[in-house]
Design a protein around this motif. Structure first.
Motif, PDB file in Angstrom:
ATOM      1  N   CYS A  26       6.330  -0.465  -1.910  1.00 50.94           N
ATOM      2  CA  CYS A  26       7.592  -0.511  -2.659  1.00 50.94           C
ATOM      3  C   CYS A  26       8.428  -1.730  -2.228  1.00 50.94           C
ATOM      4  O   CYS A  26       8.804  -1.862  -1.059  1.00 50.94           O
ATOM      5  N   PHE A  27       8.747  -2.624  -3.163  1.00 49.35           N
ATOM      6  CA  PHE A  27       9.458  -3.847  -2.787  1.00 49.35           C
ATOM      7  C   PHE A  27      10.813  -3.985  -3.494  1.00 49.35           C
ATOM      8  O   PHE A  27      11.859  -3.942  -2.858  1.00 49.35           O
ATOM      9  N   GLY A  28      10.770  -4.079  -4.817  1.00 48.70           N
ATOM     10  CA  GLY A  28      11.990  -4.379  -5.581  1.00 48.70           C
ATOM     11  C   GLY A  28      13.107  -3.384  -5.331  1.00 48.70           C
ATOM     12  O   GLY A  28      14.256  -3.764  -5.071  1.00 48.70           O
ATOM     13  N   THR A  29      12.778  -2.112  -5.383  1.00 47.09           N
ATOM     14  CA  THR A  29      13.792  -1.064  -5.217  1.00 47.09           C
ATOM     15  C   THR A  29      14.388  -1.124  -3.802  1.00 47.09           C
ATOM     16  O   THR A  29      15.598  -1.014  -3.616  1.00 47.09           O
ATOM     17  N   VAL A  30      13.481  -1.322  -2.828  1.00 44.59           N
ATOM     18  CA  VAL A  30      13.939  -1.394  -1.420  1.00 44.59           C
ATOM     19  C   VAL A  30      14.822  -2.618  -1.227  1.00 44.59           C
ATOM     20  O   VAL A  30      15.892  -2.537  -0.601  1.00 44.59           O
ATOM     21  N   PRO A  82       6.320  -5.226   2.574  1.00 41.19           N
ATOM     22  CA  PRO A  82       6.536  -6.142   1.438  1.00 41.19           C
ATOM     23  C   PRO A  82       7.725  -7.077   1.664  1.00 41.19           C
ATOM     24  O   PRO A  82       7.704  -8.233   1.234  1.00 41.19           O
ATOM     25  N   ILE A  83       8.738  -6.572   2.388  1.00 40.29           N
ATOM     26  CA  ILE A  83       9.902  -7.430   2.682  1.00 40.29           C
ATOM     27  C   ILE A  83       9.484  -8.544   3.650  1.00 40.29           C
ATOM     28  O   ILE A  83       9.905  -9.696   3.528  1.00 40.29           O
ATOM     29  N   THR A  84       8.634  -8.203   4.628  1.00 33.04           N
ATOM     30  CA  THR A  84       8.119  -9.219   5.570  1.00 33.04           C
ATOM     31  C   THR A  84       7.423 -10.333   4.794  1.00 33.04           C
ATOM     32  O   THR A  84       7.629 -11.524   5.057  1.00 33.04           O
ATOM     33  N   LEU A  85       6.591  -9.891   3.824  1.00 34.07           N
ATOM     34  CA  LEU A  85       5.862 -10.879   3.009  1.00 34.07           C
ATOM     35  C   LEU A  85       6.858 -11.796   2.297  1.00 34.07           C
ATOM     36  O   LEU A  85       6.760 -13.017   2.343  1.00 34.07           O
ATOM     37  N   TYR A  86       7.861 -11.156   1.676  1.00 30.45           N
ATOM     38  CA  TYR A  86       8.848 -11.911   0.896  1.00 30.45           C
ATOM     39  C   TYR A  86       9.646 -12.865   1.777  1.00 30.45           C
ATOM     40  O   TYR A  86       9.796 -14.047   1.466  1.00 30.45           O
ATOM     41  N   LEU A  87      10.148 -12.328   2.918  1.00 24.80           N
ATOM     42  CA  LEU A  87      10.980 -13.167   3.798  1.00 24.80           C
ATOM     43  C   LEU A  87      10.192 -14.355   4.343  1.00 24.80           C
ATOM     44  O   LEU A  87      10.679 -15.481   4.371  1.00 24.80           O
TER      45      LEU A  87
END
Lengths: 261, 368
Positions: free
Chosen positions: A200-204, A219-224
């Motif tokens: 889960c990425f967008g909602t988080v 997923p946040i780690t990936l994005y950051l």
């Protein structure tokens, strides 16, 4: 001849797409240098991210399963006005982009009556770790409810009637007969929910924010790390997420071939 | 004698089917078969007894106690389905013991009762088996054991033998007949199979389109089916309109039947001049190449139109002064009598076999 063209063209489309998909996945697995992947996997940030993802996902899955069992059973067994509306409503988040769902939750927990009421108890959901769980629950629940609904619908209600004729009350019949018969389907719902929660990425991102080492799930780690240009860390979190998804799909396929979504 | 199970004006409206003001009574020790075609509402009626339709209208009584609004677990009724409904996550022992575990019995008592019931149903060697590995007959016996072990007041059986092969079905009929006699169990058995009624029933209720059309002892219902749907369903093919003749022969009633005004005798009573419907069952007719000097009072000449083999029996259809008449013979009788299409023969039956099914108003309905 026509049969050959028909079969050949369908097989070609299938092969082409499968090959592209496999290529994309393998490029993530084989592109990075493995020393970097191992180093990244054991970094403080990655360990925190894995821990937080696992912890929040497990809590979310527990909540999602309670919701899925209750709502799935209600939809499968009870007839009431608005049954169809309820079905559509619980399916709705599946059709939403995650970012829109996140925005809806942000407004609910950040600006509405509910947020005021919670603040009265000193609870602030938005941009907290609790928000990760809420975001994951709302994202994963529709999938679990759908599997649970299909599972309960597939169980003949006469099993419960027989159990009740043998002296079991409605809840006992559900507990001793329906629930054990639904075991396979509910396990599948659990696996799917876990995979959805982990990914889960967008909602988080919208509800919990993407704060490093605080609300940082995989997923946040990936994005950051993509944003910082740290490709090794991004790819490592990607590989871990793929491994988890692959494991979930394998378990699902093995245990629950009969559940029709 | 007060009925054990009584339904009063049971009305159930489903999206595609209505059960319409059905009333019935089943006395203690009865083996009551509810007979009808698929879609007649038999199973809906049966499930209304167990509590499947809480929004039904009407009343259900068990002895003097109204059970209409009681939950299924308080009704003291057991149910056995066509597809057994054995709990697939439990083995044979646990399936049978399932109901006993809710009765606060000790483990020893449960074990004792499961073993006693399984021995009675010849499945004691299967107690450890997974229910999915059982044959149809074994599954059915397990389902019956599970229902009977809790000693319900009435055992409800929904097409209980329909999923079994012919041989197993035959065995199960004999088996259940002996068992319920031995235990004194009252049974309500829904079926579309006339053979179940002949083999088991002490009472039969015939249903069509959500309504009860006729009920009574099987012999009575089969020999005097209501004209129309019931008569057709029960195979009463030789059904004719008739007029009661003014002259009577002693205890017997003279009848004028068909366009040919065949004069025949019936042991049933009717008033001269009455319009009635009469029937003679095909198996009650004997064929002979010429008139016989025997006690059978009705001897109707006819020309054989066709013969049709159905298993070991032969159906003979003939044109007579009554109308088209059907009789059943064994193949050897047909050969011995040398009867073939085109031949003349006499159709012989007793006055007691010519039944008056209904009178005047019902007769008009049938003639239409």
């Amino acid at each position: 001849m026509k049969t050959r063209i028909f079969r050949g063209s369908f097989a070609a489309v299938t092969t082409l797409f499968s090959a592209m998909l496999l290529w994309a996945v393998l490029s993530l697995v084989f592109m990075p240098r493995w020393e970097e992947v191992v180093q990244s996997a054991f970094s403080e940030e990655m360990i925190y991210s894995i821990r937080l993802s696992l912890l929040t996902s497990l809590i979310s899955v527990a909540i999602v399963m309670v919701l899925a069992v209750c709502i799935g059973y209600v939809l499968a067994r009870f007839t009431f006005p608005g049954h169809h509306v309820l079905r559509t409503l619980v399916d709705l988040p599946m059709a939403f982009p995650e970012l829109v769902l996140g925005l809806c939750l942000l407004l609910l927990f950040g600006h509405g009556i509910l947020s005021q009421w919670l603040k009265g108890f000193g609870i602030n959901i938005v941009f907290s770790q609790a928000a990760i769980v809420i975001a994951q629950v709302f994202t994963a629940a529709p999938y679990a409810i759908r599997v649970s609904y299909a599972t309960f619908r597939g169980i003949n209600p006469r099993y419960e009637l027989v159990a009740r004729s043998l002296g079991y009350c409605e809840f006992s019949a559900f507990w001793h007969v329906t629930l054990p018969l639904a075991k396979g389907g509910l396990f599948a719902a659990m696996v799917i929910s876990f995979a959805r929660c982990m990914g889960c990425f967008g909602t988080v991102l919208i509800l919990a924010g993407g704060t490093r080492m605080f609300t940082e799930t995989l997923p946040i780690t990936l994005y950051l790390n993509i944003s910082y240009g740290n490709l090794a860390m991004a790819m490592t979190s990607g590989i871990i997420l793929i491994a988890i998804s692959l494991g979930a799909i394998l378990v699902f396929e093995l245990l629950n071939r009969e559940v029709m979504l | 004698m007060k009925p054990l199970l009584r339904g009063e004006n049971i009305t159930i409206r489903l999206s595609d089917f209505h059960l319409d003001h059905v009333s019935l009574e089943v006395e203690e020790g009865d083996y009551c078969c509810i007979l009808g075609e698929t879609g007649a509402g038999k199973s809906v009626l049966l499930e209304s007894f167990i509590g499947m339709y809480p929004r039904m209208k009407g009343k259900i009584f068990l002895k003097d106690r109204e059970i209409t609004h009681l939950p299924p677990e308080k009704r003291e009724l057991g149910i056995v389905y066509q597809d057994y409904m054995l709990f697939p996550h439990l083995n044979v022992y646990d399936n049978i013991a399932f109901g006993l575990r809710k009765k606060n019995l000790s483990k020893e008592t449960i074990k004792e009762r499961v073993h006693a019931m399984s021995e009675r149903l010849y499945i004691s060697h299967l107690l450890d088996r997974d229910v999915q590995t059982l044959s149809g007959g074994e599954k059915q016996r397990t389902a019956i054991s599970r229902a009977l072990v809790t000693r319900p007041q009435v055992l409800l059986m929904d097409e209980a033998f329909s999923a079994l092969d012919v041989t197993t079905r035959e065995k199960m009929r004999g088996f259940i007949r002996d068992l319920v006699r031995e235990l004194g169990t009252t049974v309500v058995h829904v079926t579309h199979d006339v053979d179940d009624v002949w083999a088991l029933a002490s009472k039969v209720i015939v249903m069509f389109d959500g309504k009860v059309l006729q009920s009574g002892p099987p012999r009575e219902v089969f020999s005097r089916p209501l004209p129309g749907q019931v008569a057709n369903f029960l195979g009463a093919c030789n059904v004719f309109p008739a007029t009661v003749a003014p002259s009577q022969e002693g205890e017997l009633t003279s009848l004028l039947i068909g366009k040919g005004k065949a004069s025949l005798l019936s042991a049933d009573k009717a008033s001269p001049g009455e319009s009635v419907i009469v029937s003679v069952r095909p198996e009650s007719i004997t064929l002979a190449p010429h008139r016989l000097n025997i006690s059978a009072r009705n001897q109707v000449p006819g020309q054989i139109l066709k013969t049709e083999r159905r298993g070991p029996m032969v159906w003979v259809q003939a044109k007579t002064c009554m109308g088209n008449l059907k009789a059943i013979l064994t193949e050897s009788s047909l050969e011995a009598l040398e009867l073939a299409p085109g031949n003349e023969a006499f159709f012989i039956f007793k006055a007691s076999c010519l039944k008056i099914l209904s009178r005047k108003d019902q007769a008009r309905q049938l003639i239409k």
